[in-house]
Design a protein around this motif. Structure first.
Motif, PDB file in Angstrom:
ATOM      1  N   LYS A 216       1.043  -1.426  -0.160  1.00 54.98           N
ATOM      2  CA  LYS A 216       0.148   0.353  -0.239  1.00 54.98           C
ATOM      3  C   LYS A 216       0.808   0.930   0.193  1.00 54.98           C
ATOM      4  CE  LYS A 216      -3.595   2.763   2.271  1.00 54.98           C
ATOM      5  NZ  LYS A 216      -4.690   3.062   3.906  1.00 54.98           N
ATOM      6  N   THR A 217       0.832   2.454  -0.708  1.00 52.78           N
ATOM      7  CA  THR A 217       1.674   2.969  -1.044  1.00 52.78           C
ATOM      8  C   THR A 217       0.338   4.410  -0.264  1.00 52.78           C
ATOM      9  OG1 THR A 217       2.851   1.919  -3.141  1.00 52.78           O
ATOM     10  CG2 THR A 217       2.588   4.807  -2.753  1.00 52.78           C
ATOM     11  N   VAL A 218       0.288   5.094  -0.055  1.00 50.56           N
ATOM     12  CA  VAL A 218       0.194   6.665   0.822  1.00 50.56           C
ATOM     13  C   VAL A 218       1.000   8.366   0.157  1.00 50.56           C
ATOM     14  CG1 VAL A 218      -1.119   5.393   2.084  1.00 50.56           C
ATOM     15  CG2 VAL A 218       0.762   6.262   3.238  1.00 50.56           C
ATOM     16  N   SER A 219       0.773   8.988   0.122  1.00 51.66           N
ATOM     17  CA  SER A 219       0.982  10.342  -0.076  1.00 51.66           C
ATOM     18  C   SER A 219       1.225  10.859   1.178  1.00 51.66           C
ATOM     19  CB  SER A 219       0.292  10.909  -0.888  1.00 51.66           C
ATOM     20  OG  SER A 219       1.426  12.619  -1.343  1.00 51.66           O
TER      21      SER A 219
ATOM     22  N   ALA B 252       4.637   8.449  13.396  1.00 51.51           N
ATOM     23  CA  ALA B 252       3.232   7.533  13.759  1.00 51.51           C
ATOM     24  C   ALA B 252       2.130   8.036  12.813  1.00 51.51           C
ATOM     25  CB  ALA B 252       2.909   7.465  15.046  1.00 51.51           C
ATOM     26  N   GLN B 253       1.620   9.063  13.516  1.00 51.38           N
ATOM     27  CA  GLN B 253       1.018  10.511  12.571  1.00 51.38           C
ATOM     28  C   GLN B 253       0.986  10.562  10.988  1.00 51.38           C
ATOM     29  OE1 GLN B 253       0.714  13.877  15.394  1.00 51.38           O
ATOM     30  NE2 GLN B 253       0.710  12.774  17.250  1.00 51.38           N
ATOM     31  N   ALA B 254       2.132  10.817  11.241  1.00 50.99           N
ATOM     32  CA  ALA B 254       1.778  10.996   9.852  1.00 50.99           C
ATOM     33  C   ALA B 254       1.822   9.988   8.071  1.00 50.99           C
ATOM     34  CB  ALA B 254       3.974  11.875   9.295  1.00 50.99           C
ATOM     35  N   CYS B 255       2.117   8.529   9.171  1.00 51.32           N
ATOM     36  CA  CYS B 255       1.475   7.462   8.805  1.00 51.32           C
ATOM     37  C   CYS B 255       0.394   6.404   9.165  1.00 51.32           C
ATOM     38  CB  CYS B 255       2.957   6.302   8.870  1.00 51.32           C
ATOM     39  SG  CYS B 255       4.362   6.822   7.942  1.00 51.32           S
ATOM     40  N   ALA B 256      -0.152   7.648   9.404  1.00 50.72           N
ATOM     41  CA  ALA B 256      -1.732   6.593  10.303  1.00 50.72           C
ATOM     42  C   ALA B 256      -2.119   6.229   9.130  1.00 50.72           C
ATOM     43  CB  ALA B 256      -2.291   8.284  10.678  1.00 50.72           C
TER      44      ALA B 256
END
Length: 461
Positions: free
Chosen positions: A200-203, A226-230
């Motif tokens: 899974k890829t997220v911006s 952790a918050q940035a990669c929530a």
């Protein structure tokens, strides 16, 4: 250690039976055809044809594989030198097997297989951590009563981490923490500002300032990442399950019910996994935890490896080791010693040979049930809901796992995660509540339930 000399006392190849012919089981069958001191001629799966297909996929001619549905058929095929494919361990358990490898991942079936194997006089390689997390200490106890051993398997993280911890203890290191990298890396593409994990890829355009730990407090960077990669999962039931096995074997314990699990670059791990008074995340000592390996696409993975964090008691020595590339914390107080590998079934032979030749477990000879993996509801769950276990990670929808001190089965006590799996709720469970023994309907004839009750009586009174 010279491994060839260590196993040279073997008088003949070790005969194994593999339960579960997919994934780990298949890779083990392949190894059984390559390792000179081991043979894997028996495979058991839900359907004997599935087991036979596993042999065929590894190049065994169809004429050399026998589908067996009775003990008599299995004995005849064995005496003829054929490969045996069956759909029930009971069909083959009477054959001259040295070691049974339980790799089904099914808690209920695995419990039955474990008892059958031990009572038939075979060593047990317990790949199925789902079983180990509920009744592993009692199976080890039962095996000792029969003059056999239960062992975790080299190639999977619990055995490798137990080995690394005990190696470090033998050498007198002051171990602050130990653990493994999580199931999946966090791969950051600086050019696109995207993060990829488990396909899974997220911006995350704002992640760049958090790429390096620098001089910032570890807890601040851990929370920011952790918050940035929530949007990406940061807790995984298999991680908890594996660390439970290590805790039961070593006495090391988690610092938090669902771990700290920082997203960290390899070079940062000993800085994160230090005491809070030293700028780290830990509030206790001898802590078990995981980290999510943060890296660029062109950097090597930690590969699900294992590590210990040790105190740098002689700074001169560790300055020398740091100059040679060893990973030391930014304050020079701690170092990480690690094995960046786990090869699943391709590495399993050492555990099998240790059990069969030396009567030794690659885990603990006498594990103690210190922890339970339990389930906390993340949504309201209605009576009648079946807690289906599914997916690659054997999770239950609507729940997360946590590690809590082990308690005997009883009213109001949390039920072990994999004892709850596939059972029906008999009453509503509110979001945020732990699922208890009272909440679950369990068949009184359950093999897993019977073994757990015996474990509770044996260890917890």
């Amino acid at each position: 250690m010279n491994h060839l000399d260590y196993y040279a006392s073997a008088q003949r190849p070790v005969e194994t039976c593999v339960l579960g012919s997919g994934g780990f089981g298949r890779s083990f069958l392949a190894q059984g055809m390559r390792v000179p001191l081991m043979r894997a001629r028996i495979a058991v799966d839900l359907d004997a044809k599935i087991a036979a297909a596993a042999f065929a996929a590894l190049g065994v001619p169809a004429a050399d594989v026998a589908l067996c549905f009775t003990a008599e058929e299995a004995r005849r095929a064995w005496d003829q030198g054929k490969y045996v494919a069956a759909d029930d361990l009971a069909t083959v358990v009477g054959l001259p097997i040295d070691v049974v490898v339980e790799a089904t991942g099914n808690p209920e079936a695995g419990a039955r297989h474990g008892r059958l194997a031990i009572e038939a006089g075979h060593h047990l390689v317990l790949v199925s951590k789902e079983v180990d997390s509920v009744v592993g200490p009692y199976l080890a106890h039962l095996a000792r009563q029969h003059g056999k051993v239960v062992t975790p398997v080299d190639g999977d993280q619990p055995s490798l981490l137990i080995g690394l911890i005990t190696w470090a203890q033998l050498l007198g290191f002051d171990i602050i923490a130990a653990g493994k990298s999580s199931e999946y890396d966090f791969v950051y593409d600086q050019a696109t500002g995207s993060m990829t994990s488990n396909g899974k890829t997220v911006s995350i355009p704002g992640f760049a300032p958090h790429w390096a730990l620098g001089t910032r407090p570890a807890i601040e960077v851990a929370q920011a990442r952790a918050q940035a990669c929530a949007e990406l999962p940061q807790r995984c039931v298999p991680d908890l399950c594996e660390l439970l096995v290590v805790a039961n074997a070593t006495g090391f314990m988690p610092d938090h019910p669902d771990l700290h699990a920082p997203i960290a670059r390899v070079s940062e791990v000993p800085s994160f996994l230090g005491a809070t008074a030293e700028g780290g995340l830990l509030t206790g000592g001898r802590v078990l935890d995981v980290f999510h390996c943060l890296r660029r696409p062109d950097e090597a993975s930690f590969a699900g490896g294992v590590f210990v964090i040790v105190r740098c008691e002689d700074r001169v020595t560790w300055d020398l080791l740091a100059a040679k590339g060893h990973v030391v914390s930014r304050d020079g107080a701690r170092a990480m010693v690690y094995l960046p590998r786990h090869l699943l079934g391709l590495e399993a032979a050492t555990s099998v040979l240790d059990a069969a030749i030396h009567g030794r477990s690659s885990g603990a000879q006498a594990p103690f049930p210190r922890l339970d993996l339990v389930a906390r509801a993340t949504q309201n769950l209605s009576a009648g809901t079946v807690m289906a276990m599914g997916g690659h990670h054997h999770t239950m929808e609507g729940t997360v796992g946590e590690l809590h001190p082990a308690q005997p089965l009883g009213s109001g006590n949390p039920v072990p995660f994999y004892l709850a799996a596939s059972r029906q709720l008999v009453r509503n469970v509110a979001a945020g509540a732990l699922i208890t023994f009272d909440d679950i309907e369990i068949d009184p004839g359950s093999s897993l339930l019977a073994l757990r009750r015996q474990q509770d009586e044996c260890f917890l009174g």
